[in-house]
Structures are given as structure tokens and as C-alpha cells.
Motif scaffolding. Structure first.
Motif, PDB file in Angstrom:
ATOM      1  N   PRO A   1      11.112  -1.692   2.126  1.00  0.00           N
ATOM      2  CA  PRO A   1      11.751  -1.969   3.275  1.00  0.00           C
ATOM      3  C   PRO A   1      13.521  -1.596   3.700  1.00  0.00           C
ATOM      4  CG  PRO A   1      10.774  -3.679   2.879  1.00  0.00           C
ATOM      5  CD  PRO A   1      11.004  -3.002   1.377  1.00  0.00           C
ATOM      6  N   GLU A   2      13.938  -1.219   2.448  1.00  0.00           N
ATOM      7  CA  GLU A   2      15.605  -0.995   2.662  1.00  0.00           C
ATOM      8  C   GLU A   2      15.127   0.326   2.526  1.00  0.00           C
ATOM      9  OE1 GLU A   2      17.608  -4.037  -0.454  1.00  0.00           O
ATOM     10  OE2 GLU A   2      16.879  -1.490  -0.966  1.00  0.00           O
ATOM     11  N   ILE A   3      14.151   1.263   2.377  1.00  0.00           N
ATOM     12  CA  ILE A   3      14.156   2.882   2.292  1.00  0.00           C
ATOM     13  C   ILE A   3      13.523   3.138   4.186  1.00  0.00           C
ATOM     14  CG2 ILE A   3      12.741   5.659   1.377  1.00  0.00           C
ATOM     15  CD1 ILE A   3      12.272   3.681  -1.488  1.00  0.00           C
ATOM     16  N   LEU A   4      12.921   2.524   4.146  1.00  0.00           N
ATOM     17  CA  LEU A   4      11.898   2.856   5.929  1.00  0.00           C
ATOM     18  C   LEU A   4      13.676   2.830   6.674  1.00  0.00           C
ATOM     19  CD1 LEU A   4       9.071   1.333   5.730  1.00  0.00           C
ATOM     20  CD2 LEU A   4       9.758   3.779   5.402  1.00  0.00           C
ATOM     21  N   LYS A   5      14.545   1.339   5.946  1.00  0.00           N
ATOM     22  CA  LYS A   5      15.691   1.228   7.569  1.00  0.00           C
ATOM     23  C   LYS A   5      16.232   2.333   7.256  1.00  0.00           C
ATOM     24  CE  LYS A   5      18.742  -2.494   8.476  1.00  0.00           C
ATOM     25  NZ  LYS A   5      19.450  -3.878   7.625  1.00  0.00           N
ATOM     26  N   ARG A   6      16.395   3.184   6.015  1.00  0.00           N
ATOM     27  CA  ARG A   6      17.661   3.793   5.788  1.00  0.00           C
ATOM     28  C   ARG A   6      16.743   5.186   6.106  1.00  0.00           C
ATOM     29  NH1 ARG A   6      18.218   2.796   0.419  1.00  0.00           N
ATOM     30  NH2 ARG A   6      17.026   3.783  -1.031  1.00  0.00           N
TER      31      ARG A   6
ATOM     32  N   THR B   1       0.630  -1.225   0.068  1.00  0.00           N
ATOM     33  CA  THR B   1      -0.011  -0.107  -0.158  1.00  0.00           C
ATOM     34  C   THR B   1       0.905   1.179  -0.002  1.00  0.00           C
ATOM     35  OG1 THR B   1      -1.862  -1.338   1.482  1.00  0.00           O
ATOM     36  CG2 THR B   1      -2.002   0.929   0.848  1.00  0.00           C
ATOM     37  N   LEU B   2       2.011   1.336   1.200  1.00  0.00           N
ATOM     38  CA  LEU B   2       2.967   2.165   0.960  1.00  0.00           C
ATOM     39  C   LEU B   2       3.487   2.409  -0.356  1.00  0.00           C
ATOM     40  CD1 LEU B   2       4.712   4.831   2.940  1.00  0.00           C
ATOM     41  CD2 LEU B   2       5.508   2.228   3.307  1.00  0.00           C
TER      42      LEU B   2
ATOM     43  N   VAL C   1       9.625   7.793   1.113  1.00  0.00           N
ATOM     44  CA  VAL C   1       9.294   6.767  -0.148  1.00  0.00           C
ATOM     45  C   VAL C   1       9.548   7.405  -1.519  1.00  0.00           C
ATOM     46  CG1 VAL C   1       8.644   4.727  -1.381  1.00  0.00           C
ATOM     47  CG2 VAL C   1       8.780   4.512   1.340  1.00  0.00           C
ATOM     48  N   ALA C   2       8.270   8.261  -1.371  1.00  0.00           N
ATOM     49  CA  ALA C   2       8.416   9.121  -2.026  1.00  0.00           C
ATOM     50  C   ALA C   2       9.469  10.241  -2.632  1.00  0.00           C
ATOM     51  CB  ALA C   2       6.977  10.437  -2.018  1.00  0.00           C
ATOM     52  N   GLU C   3       9.794  10.556  -1.606  1.00  0.00           N
ATOM     53  CA  GLU C   3      11.368  11.266  -2.361  1.00  0.00           C
ATOM     54  C   GLU C   3      12.388  10.348  -2.471  1.00  0.00           C
ATOM     55  OE1 GLU C   3      11.148  14.806   1.665  1.00  0.00           O
ATOM     56  OE2 GLU C   3      12.651  13.296   1.692  1.00  0.00           O
ATOM     57  N   GLU C   4      12.714   9.420  -2.357  1.00  0.00           N
ATOM     58  CA  GLU C   4      13.685   8.308  -3.134  1.00  0.00           C
ATOM     59  C   GLU C   4      13.886   8.164  -4.337  1.00  0.00           C
ATOM     60  OE1 GLU C   4      15.865   6.106  -1.621  1.00  0.00           O
ATOM     61  OE2 GLU C   4      15.812   6.654   0.456  1.00  0.00           O
ATOM     62  N   ILE C   5      11.969   7.492  -4.713  1.00  0.00           N
ATOM     63  CA  ILE C   5      11.072   7.677  -6.085  1.00  0.00           C
ATOM     64  C   ILE C   5      11.800   8.915  -6.773  1.00  0.00           C
ATOM     65  CG2 ILE C   5       9.775   7.244  -7.232  1.00  0.00           C
ATOM     66  CD1 ILE C   5       8.250   5.852  -5.294  1.00  0.00           C
ATOM     67  N   THR C   6      11.779  10.305  -6.519  1.00  0.00           N
ATOM     68  CA  THR C   6      11.378  11.244  -6.855  1.00  0.00           C
ATOM     69  C   THR C   6      13.473  12.011  -7.213  1.00  0.00           C
ATOM     70  OG1 THR C   6       9.886  12.786  -6.033  1.00  0.00           O
ATOM     71  CG2 THR C   6      11.485  13.654  -6.919  1.00  0.00           C
ATOM     72  N   LYS C   7      13.603  10.982  -6.080  1.00  0.00           N
ATOM     73  CA  LYS C   7      15.753  11.712  -6.246  1.00  0.00           C
ATOM     74  C   LYS C   7      16.045  10.453  -7.683  1.00  0.00           C
ATOM     75  CE  LYS C   7      19.626  10.733  -3.677  1.00  0.00           C
ATOM     76  NZ  LYS C   7      19.642   9.372  -3.187  1.00  0.00           N
TER      77      LYS C   7
ATOM     78  N   GLU D   1       2.330   9.351   7.268  1.00  0.00           N
ATOM     79  CA  GLU D   1       3.135  10.017   6.452  1.00  0.00           C
ATOM     80  C   GLU D   1       4.545  10.140   6.008  1.00  0.00           C
ATOM     81  OE1 GLU D   1       0.567  11.639   4.594  1.00  0.00           O
ATOM     82  OE2 GLU D   1       2.609  12.928   3.535  1.00  0.00           O
ATOM     83  N   PRO D   2       5.228   9.900   6.824  1.00  0.00           N
ATOM     84  CA  PRO D   2       6.765  10.213   6.945  1.00  0.00           C
ATOM     85  C   PRO D   2       6.956   8.810   6.491  1.00  0.00           C
ATOM     86  CG  PRO D   2       6.104  10.541   9.234  1.00  0.00           C
ATOM     87  CD  PRO D   2       5.087  10.090   8.587  1.00  0.00           C
ATOM     88  N   ALA D   3       6.241   7.970   6.499  1.00  0.00           N
ATOM     89  CA  ALA D   3       7.158   6.718   5.667  1.00  0.00           C
ATOM     90  C   ALA D   3       6.806   6.983   4.077  1.00  0.00           C
ATOM     91  CB  ALA D   3       6.518   5.537   6.158  1.00  0.00           C
TER      92      ALA D   3
END
Ligand code: SF4
Length: 137
Positions: free
Chosen positions: A94-99, A23-24, A122-128, A116-118
């Protein structure tokens, strides 16, 4: 030399309904598509892609893709590689959340302030990843 100027990236999200990280994936991908990089991204529907959707497969064969998976089974990355080509980037929630030192979400749906923080991470890492893929194209 590239024959086509790459201006868009296909975002392929895992469609996992059985775990909160699936879902995330979908919510974070939607945020990138609608709000963070609307002009540079298109969504690729994974079930349609697997079922043989011509439009989805031909886009993914010509343009870079970013896959976002909810668990180590990596359905999205594997299906994309098998059906069109290696993704430009493969992200695993799961790797993004861990980082980011964030706990995994526990709800399957109805995400709110707690998640919201999660979603943001994740959205910021996709954007990057979108920016990096376009810069490399
Ligand atoms: S990557 Fe995991 S959560 Fe996503 S569709 Fe596959 S098994 Fe389900």
C-alpha cells in the motif's frame, strides 16, 4: 570484512490470499525472480519458512532478505525477523502504490492490463531494493 560474497538476495512474499494486495505481492515478486533479477534472487516460501524448512531458514540466516507485505500486519517482515534475522529491506505494497499515485487493485486473482501499472511499480521497487541490498552487502 564479509566472509562470504553476497551475490543473492532472498525474496519473501506475503502469502495473503484474502486481499488483492497479497496477490499483487506474489505477482510482482515472481516478475523480479523470473524476469528482472533472475540471477540475483531466490524465492523463500513463507509457509515453509514458518513451518521450519531448514533450507529456507539457513539461507535467510546467511544471506540478506527483502520482505514484501500486502498489508500493515506485516506478517512476512515479522516472521523473517523472528525466525532468522532483520530483513535487508521491508516493503509494504500500500505504501508503494501511494507513492506512485496508483489505486489499490480490486481483484483477488486473474490480474490483467488494468493491474499492470501496479505490478510494474511494485516489481520496480523490489528490483531497486535488490540492487541496494547487494551494493551494501
Ligand atoms: S501481510 Fe496482510 S495480506 Fe499478507 S499474509 Fe499478512 S495479513 Fe495477509
Amino acid at each position: 570484512m564479509n566472509e562470504i560474497q553476497v551475490t543473492k538476495v532472498g525474496i519473501v512474499s506475503c502469502s495473503g490470499e484474502e486481499i488483492p494486495d497479497g496477490t499483487l505481492c506474489r505477482i510482482a515478486c515472481r516478475k523480479v525472480l523470473d524476469a528482472l533479477r533472475p540471477g540475483e534472487t531466490v524465492t523463500i516460501c513463507l509457509p515453509l519458512f514458518i513451518a521450519g524448512g531448514e533450507e529456507e531458514r539457513s539461507f535467510a540466516a546467511k544471506y540478506p532478505t527483502i520482505t514484501v507485505d500486502g498489508c500493515e500486519k506485516l506478517c512476512t517482515a515479522k516472521a523473517t525477523e523472528m525466525l532468522s534475522g532483520k530483513p535487508g529491506k521491508s516493503l509494504l505494497v500500500p505504501e508503494i502504490l501511494k507513492r506512485h499515485g496508483l489505486p489499490a487493485p480490486t481483484k483477488l486473482r486473474h490480474f490483467g492490463l488494468e493491474e499492470e501499472p501496479a505490478v510494474k511499480a511494485v516489481a520496480e521497487e523490489i528490483t531497486k531494493a535488490v540492487d541496494e541490498v547487494l551494493a551494501e552487502a
